[in-house]
Design a protein around this motif. Structure first.
Motif, short mmCIF file in Angstrom:
data_model
loop_
_atom_site.label_atom_id
_atom_site.label_comp_id
_atom_site.label_asym_id
_atom_site.label_seq_id
_atom_site.Cartn_x
_atom_site.Cartn_y
_atom_site.Cartn_z
N GLY A 30 51.08 20.57 69.01
CA GLY A 30 51.08 19.40 69.86
C GLY A 30 49.73 18.47 69.61
O GLY A 30 49.44 17.55 70.50
N GLY A 31 49.04 18.92 68.66
CA GLY A 31 47.92 18.20 68.34
C GLY A 31 46.94 19.16 67.91
O GLY A 31 46.74 20.19 67.72
N GLU A 32 45.53 18.66 68.06
CA GLU A 32 44.40 19.31 67.56
C GLU A 32 43.47 19.72 68.80
O GLU A 32 43.12 19.09 69.71
N TYR A 33 43.07 20.92 68.63
CA TYR A 33 42.24 21.54 69.62
C TYR A 33 40.76 21.95 69.07
O TYR A 33 40.59 22.86 68.28
N GLU A 34 39.76 21.12 69.64
CA GLU A 34 38.48 21.22 69.00
C GLU A 34 37.52 22.20 69.71
O GLU A 34 37.88 22.53 71.10
N HIS A 66 43.28 33.07 62.28
CA HIS A 66 44.46 32.82 61.89
C HIS A 66 45.37 33.25 63.01
O HIS A 66 46.33 32.75 63.45
N ASN A 67 44.88 34.37 63.45
CA ASN A 67 45.66 34.85 64.80
C ASN A 67 45.59 33.90 65.69
O ASN A 67 46.66 33.87 66.64
N ALA A 68 44.55 33.46 66.19
CA ALA A 68 44.33 32.47 67.23
C ALA A 68 45.16 31.19 66.93
O ALA A 68 45.97 30.86 67.87
N ALA A 69 45.34 30.76 65.90
CA ALA A 69 46.29 29.56 65.30
C ALA A 69 47.58 30.06 65.75
O ALA A 69 48.47 29.36 66.41
N VAL A 70 48.04 31.17 65.36
CA VAL A 70 49.37 31.62 65.67
C VAL A 70 49.65 31.81 67.04
O VAL A 70 50.71 31.44 67.66
N ALA A 71 48.54 32.47 67.75
CA ALA A 71 48.77 32.61 69.25
C ALA A 71 49.10 31.18 69.96
O ALA A 71 49.55 31.16 70.78
N LEU A 72 48.03 30.18 69.70
CA LEU A 72 48.16 29.11 70.31
C LEU A 72 49.51 28.37 69.89
O LEU A 72 50.42 28.01 71.00
N ALA A 73 50.12 28.48 68.76
CA ALA A 73 51.35 27.98 68.53
C ALA A 73 52.59 28.60 69.30
O ALA A 73 53.35 27.82 69.76
N ALA A 74 52.53 30.08 69.37
CA ALA A 74 53.43 30.64 70.11
C ALA A 74 53.57 30.16 71.63
O ALA A 74 54.50 29.91 72.30
N VAL A 75 52.18 29.83 72.22
CA VAL A 75 52.37 29.72 73.71
C VAL A 75 52.77 28.15 73.76
O VAL A 75 53.30 27.68 74.68
N GLU A 76 52.46 27.28 72.85
CA GLU A 76 52.85 26.03 72.73
C GLU A 76 54.65 26.02 72.61
O GLU A 76 55.29 25.22 73.43
N ALA A 77 55.11 26.69 71.91
CA ALA A 77 56.43 26.85 71.64
C ALA A 77 57.11 27.27 72.98
O ALA A 77 58.19 26.80 73.32
N PHE A 78 56.63 28.29 73.55
CA PHE A 78 56.89 28.93 74.80
C PHE A 78 57.08 27.57 75.79
O PHE A 78 57.90 27.70 76.74
N PHE A 79 56.00 26.89 75.99
CA PHE A 79 56.22 25.70 76.92
C PHE A 79 57.02 24.44 76.49
O PHE A 79 56.92 23.39 76.96
N ILE A 82 56.46 22.69 73.76
CA ILE A 82 55.75 21.58 72.79
C ILE A 82 56.09 21.74 71.68
O ILE A 82 55.81 22.63 71.00
N GLY A 83 56.08 20.36 70.87
CA GLY A 83 56.52 20.44 69.70
C GLY A 83 58.20 20.08 69.14
O GLY A 83 58.49 19.60 68.06
N ALA A 84 58.66 20.62 70.42
CA ALA A 84 60.22 20.34 70.06
C ALA A 84 60.77 19.53 71.15
O ALA A 84 61.29 18.55 71.16
N GLU A 85 60.72 19.98 72.48
CA GLU A 85 61.01 19.30 73.74
C GLU A 85 60.01 18.15 74.13
O GLU A 85 60.45 17.30 74.62
N GLN A 86 58.60 18.48 73.86
CA GLN A 86 57.69 17.70 74.47
C GLN A 86 56.65 17.37 73.25
O GLN A 86 56.30 18.06 72.61
N ALA A 87 56.24 16.00 73.26
CA ALA A 87 55.26 15.88 72.40
C ALA A 87 53.93 15.49 73.22
O ALA A 87 53.30 14.52 73.51
N ARG A 88 53.33 16.85 73.50
CA ARG A 88 51.86 16.67 74.07
C ARG A 88 50.98 17.68 73.83
O ARG A 88 51.52 18.88 73.14
N SER A 89 49.69 17.72 74.12
CA SER A 89 48.96 18.95 74.03
C SER A 89 48.76 19.74 75.06
O SER A 89 48.84 19.35 76.23
N LEU A 90 48.32 21.08 75.06
CA LEU A 90 47.92 21.90 76.34
C LEU A 90 46.72 21.48 76.78
O LEU A 90 45.79 21.01 76.00
#
Length: 507
Positions: free
Chosen positions: A311-315, A328-341, A343-351
């Protein structure tokens, strides 16, 4: 999520970029300046109370301790985790008589070769930051069996572990009587975890496979998000001799219509995963394409990251773990949680960025480049295969400025021990070979013979007892001047690390 997004370092129009290297993996900067600058920012922004130890000690109450030991003894009398009859028949039968507890909550399912437990802990921390009640099931444990089942980020209390075992035991015995083989140690623990999560109840379960995927006991859940951490050669006698064959087994966790979060993989493994996703109409998000690590800087006590999520960039994300592999594990974890919510498919927003920062800053992962002593510094890492060893070697070289590093290595006999030793050879000045207390441990003399072939006779010392090995390594590190900065890395097995942790007073 399945369509690649353009970035500064990728041309999304090139088909060969599908498995390209991660976007902006590292900044090319003077490492000492990076430590000072990123570390000072980190301490100002995220300073706070140190994290509590995530590994519980034995119960203080003698009665509870006796009861827990009795449960451990009963579980140990079953097939161990290394003896398998590839089938989900028995665990499915247990779930049936328990009333299908694993269907009482949504779940995120994690497979892969390395990084599963750290990724699971990060996913759990992120979900907790959004006020969801979590259950986490991981294996193996570092010191206490209760670590395997966690509620809201903490290992289940011994009393609750004992109670849960008592609740499921009659049903376990019922299934045992109906099956050709009794339920294994891991199958019973899996049933306990799913029952405990339903009883809590949890909002979401974060579940790590034990081995493989298709026939793993955890694979009676229908997860909406399947996570695949990096695949490499391990358990080749059971899963296959190539990354593609191993990926075939691990792809079994990908369910119809799920979202797959795919870490960077060998090309043949990625192809297998993508083919399985197409077969079950799953959506795929790939590290290096739809998400990834944009930048990382070494910081005091960890690293400072910029992550590109679905859903975007997290700095300005501080992760108190060492090594590029943890980023890299952190990037995977973040994407997994976004997908759970969604984000990226149903919603275009960041956490919410503050929640993300708070979650990552709270992550602990015992036995993963974990500092347990100073003067000299002693670090523990549970690397047990060549890929894990390479990641640990790179991480410790990046994060610590040791003038000389002494290795304490105790491995299991069923691993690629030579490959592991070769991965550590460039960073170990000397190696003390030893063995842990389990039957799976490689004999210290046998390990020493391999170590001599890799390191040479003058760099190898043999101490069959782990306590003697630790003392010998610390003595070698102290031979340098007090301020010379020698260190010790204990590695080779989760069991070796767990026992060393106890010996060093962390249990």
């Amino acid at each position: 999520m399945s369509e690649p997004r353009p970035s500064d370092r990728h041309d999304a129009s090139e088909p060969d970029d599908t498995f390209a290297e991660i976007v902006g993996e590292e900044t090319q900067r003077d490492p000492d300046l990076a430590v000072i600058e990123a570390g000072s920012r980190t301490l100002r922004t995220y300073g706070g109370a140190p994290q509590a130890d995530a590994v519980p000690a034995r119960p203080a109450d003698p009665e509870t301790d006796r009861a827990l030991r009795a449960v451990e003894q009963e579980l140990a009398g079953r097939w161990g985790e290394t003896k398998l009859e590839p089938s989900v028949t028995r665990i499915a039968a247990l779930m049936d008589v328990l009333g299908e507890p694993q269907r009482a909550y949504p779940s995120i399912h994690i497979t892969g070769t390395n990084g599963k437990t750290s990724t699971a802990r990060m996913i759990e921390a992120l979900l907790n930051a959004f006020e969801l009640r979590t259950g986490r099931y991981t294996s193996p444990h570092v010191q206490s069996i209760t670590e395997r089942i966690s509620l809201d980020g903490s290992p289940i209390a011994p009393e609750r572990f004992i109670e849960t075992y008592g609740d499921v035991k009659p049903y376990v015995e019922m299934v045992d009587a109906q099956q050709p083989y009794r339920l294994s140690f891991f199958e019973v623990l899996t049933g306990m975890a799913y029952a405990a999560f339903a009883d809590a109840p949890v909002d979401v379960a974060v579940v790590e496979v034990g081995m493989g995927g298709t026939w793993d006991a955890t694979n009676v859940i229908d997860s909406t998000v399947a996570v695949v951490t990096p695949i490499s050669l391990d358990h080749t006698d059971r899963l296959g001799s190539t990354p593609a064959e191993i990926a075939g087994e691990k792809s079994g966790i990908i369910k119809q219509g799920a979202t797959v979060i795919l870490a960077q993989q060998p090309v043949d493994a990625a192809q297998v995963m993508l083919k399985k996703a197409v077969e079950v109409d799953a959506t795929v998000a790939r590290e290096g394409m739809e998400f990834g690590v944009t930048s990382r800087e070494v910081a005091v006590g960890g690293q400072l990251l910029t992550l590109r999520g679905l859903g975007g960039e997290y700095e300005e994300i501080f992760l108190p773990l060492y090594g590029a592999h943890q980023a890299h594990n952190a990037a995977v974890a973040l994407a997994a949680v976004e997908a759970f919510f969604g984000i990226g498919a149903e919603q275009a927003r960041s956490l919410d960025i503050e929640a993300i920062r708070k979650a990552f800053a709270s992550v602990v992962s015992p036995g993963r480049l974990e500092v347990v002593r100073s003067s000299p510094t002693v670090v523990l890492d549970a690397a047990h295969n060549p890929a894990g060893a390479r990641a640990a070697a790179e991480g410790i070289s990046e994060a610590f400025s040791f003038s000389r590093l002494i290795g304490v290595v105790g491995t299991s006999g069923d691993k690629d021990v030579r490959g592991l030793l070769e991965a550590f050879e460039p960073i170990f000045a000397e190696i003390v070979v030893t063995q842990n207390s389990t039957d799976r441990a490689m004999d210290a003399d046998e390990l020493a013979a391999l170590a001599v072939e890799v390191f040479g006779d003058d760099r190898v010392q043999v101490e069959p007892r782990l306590d003697d090995a630790l003392e010998a390594a610390i003595t070698l590190a102290e031979e340098d001047d007090e301020y010379a900065g020698a260190g010790v890395l204990v590695t080779g097995s989760v069991i070796t690390v767990g026992e060393a942790r106890l010996l060093l007073g962390r249990g």
